[in-house]
Enzyme design. Structure first.
Site, PDB file in Angstrom:
ATOM      1  N   CYS A 113       0.812  -1.220   0.000  1.00 53.22           N
ATOM      2  CA  CYS A 113       0.000   0.000   0.000  1.00 53.22           C
ATOM      3  C   CYS A 113       0.845   1.270   0.000  1.00 53.22           C
ATOM      4  O   CYS A 113       0.375   2.332  -0.414  1.00 53.22           O
ATOM      5  CB  CYS A 113      -0.949  -0.009   1.190  1.00 53.22           C
ATOM      6  SG  CYS A 113      -2.023  -1.460   1.267  1.00 53.22           S
ATOM      7  N   HIS A 239      -3.285   6.945   2.674  1.00 55.88           N
ATOM      8  CA  HIS A 239      -3.742   5.678   2.106  1.00 55.88           C
ATOM      9  C   HIS A 239      -5.204   5.471   2.472  1.00 55.88           C
ATOM     10  O   HIS A 239      -5.600   5.610   3.637  1.00 55.88           O
ATOM     11  CB  HIS A 239      -2.890   4.527   2.639  1.00 55.88           C
ATOM     12  CG  HIS A 239      -3.413   3.171   2.295  1.00 55.88           C
ATOM     13  ND1 HIS A 239      -3.888   2.843   1.045  1.00 55.88           N
ATOM     14  CD2 HIS A 239      -3.556   2.049   3.052  1.00 55.88           C
ATOM     15  CE1 HIS A 239      -4.290   1.584   1.037  1.00 55.88           C
ATOM     16  NE2 HIS A 239      -4.098   1.088   2.245  1.00 55.88           N
ATOM     17  N   ASN A 270     -10.446   0.062  -0.606  1.00 57.43           N
ATOM     18  CA  ASN A 270      -8.996   0.025  -0.443  1.00 57.43           C
ATOM     19  C   ASN A 270      -8.375  -0.500  -1.734  1.00 57.43           C
ATOM     20  O   ASN A 270      -8.525  -1.660  -2.078  1.00 57.43           O
ATOM     21  CB  ASN A 270      -8.643  -0.893   0.738  1.00 57.43           C
ATOM     22  CG  ASN A 270      -7.150  -0.981   1.006  1.00 57.43           C
ATOM     23  OD1 ASN A 270      -6.331  -0.635   0.155  1.00 57.43           O
ATOM     24  ND2 ASN A 270      -6.789  -1.471   2.180  1.00 57.43           N
TER      25      ASN A 270
END
Length: 314
Positions: A113, A239, A270
């Site tokens: 990520c 993020h 996500n």
């Protein structure tokens, strides 16, 4: 040239939208349960024939067109991804071929990520060293390929998409020095398991505690490296892992009341390495990014790793 700057952004998301109501038909869950725990309402899911390279190329083409540069002027292409199945040619090389970029150095980077912010720092270092004048940095993920659609704890989280940035050499430092690192002792907290058919898995509570207790101070360090405080920020793009994490982290950053905080996770889920550039590009497209103002971008995840820097909004 003493630094680099972001000159253009672009993004791509698949057409299919998977809602919480759709997930109710697939696993034992419901809209209220999902929203309370994650804040997510929808996520975009790529079709079987839509690859990481397809999404990366779509985002990169928009960023390149917006930059006004010719393909021949791009000296480096980096794709941050943890979901690509292609090993060679790299996704970056495939993007270069599709965009007719003739001779750039091309490679993929996997820092989960945190990948896009890591890739942006790598490109910034390349430009500062004089090895290129313009770089194309992309975060692209097809997380749906890594999703266990029978696991209600994880399948509600993930989405697909890509975001891209063109950065160029600059007489000013508009991409600040990166703050990055990792805690390998906690590496199993977010992982892709099973060598032959990888599946996303995480220890949700551990990740939440780590992100909300330890990372705000690291994000503040990124501002310090840029020579500013968190009170100087015009926008924050972290993020897009979970809305509860985003809100808990940003509450600890001593931000002004008028700071714009990215919440694209509500619409996109996500998207791992794609989440920061995807959210950043969508904010720019909507006219929400104040041009010339400082924006903190900060990502974290598998590894456990983190990377972030302050950029000047294009």
């Amino acid at each position: 040239m003493s630094g680099s700057r972001v000159v253009a952004l672009g993004h791509h998301q698949p057409e299919r939208v998977l809602t919480n109501a759709d997930l109710e038909k697939m696993v034992d869950t419901n809209d209220e349960w999902i929203r309370q725990r994650t804040g997510i309402a929808t996520r975009h899911i790529a079709g079987e024939s839509e690859s990481v390279a397809d999404m990366a190329s779509g985002a990169a083409a928009k960023a390149l067109a917006s930059s006004g540069l010719s393909p021949a002027e791009i000296g480096q292409v980096i794709v941050a991804t943890c979901s690509a199945i292609d090993r060679s040619p790299s996704i970056a090389a495939q993007v270069a071929a599709r965009l007719n970029i003739p001779s750039a150095v091309c490679f993929d980077l996997n820092n989960a990520c945190a990948g896009f912010c890591t890739a942006l720092a790598t490109a910034d270092h390349t430009l500062r060293a004089g090895a290129a004048q313009h770089a194309l940095v992309i975060g692209a993920e097809k997380m749906s390929d890594l999703t266990d659609w029978t696991d209600r704890a994880s399948c509600i989280l993930l989405g697909d998409g890509a975001g891209a940035a063109v950065i160029s050499t600059s007489s000013s430092v508009d991409v600040s020095p990166v703050t990055w690192g990792s805690d390998p002792s906690r590496g199993n907290a977010v992982r892709l398991v099973d060598d032959w058919q990888p599946r996303f898995a995480q220890e949700g509570q551990s990740v939440f505690r780590w992100a909300t207790s330890e990372l705000p101070s690291v994000a503040a360090q990124a501002c310090e490296r840029a020579g500013i405080t968190t009170r100087d920020l015009a926008a924050v793009v972290t993020h897009q892992a979970n809305l509860r994490i985003i809100e808990a982290m940003t509450r600890k950053l001593d931000l002004r009341d008028d700071v714009i905080i990215a919440r694209d996770v509500v619409d996109s889920g996500n998207t791992s390495a794609a989440s920061v550039p995807l959210a950043l590009s969508k904010m720019s497209e909507r006219g929400e990014l104040p041009s010339g103002q400082p924006v903190l971008i900060f990502a974290f995840g598998g590894g456990l790793s983190w990377a972030g820097q302050v950029i000047t909004a294009p």
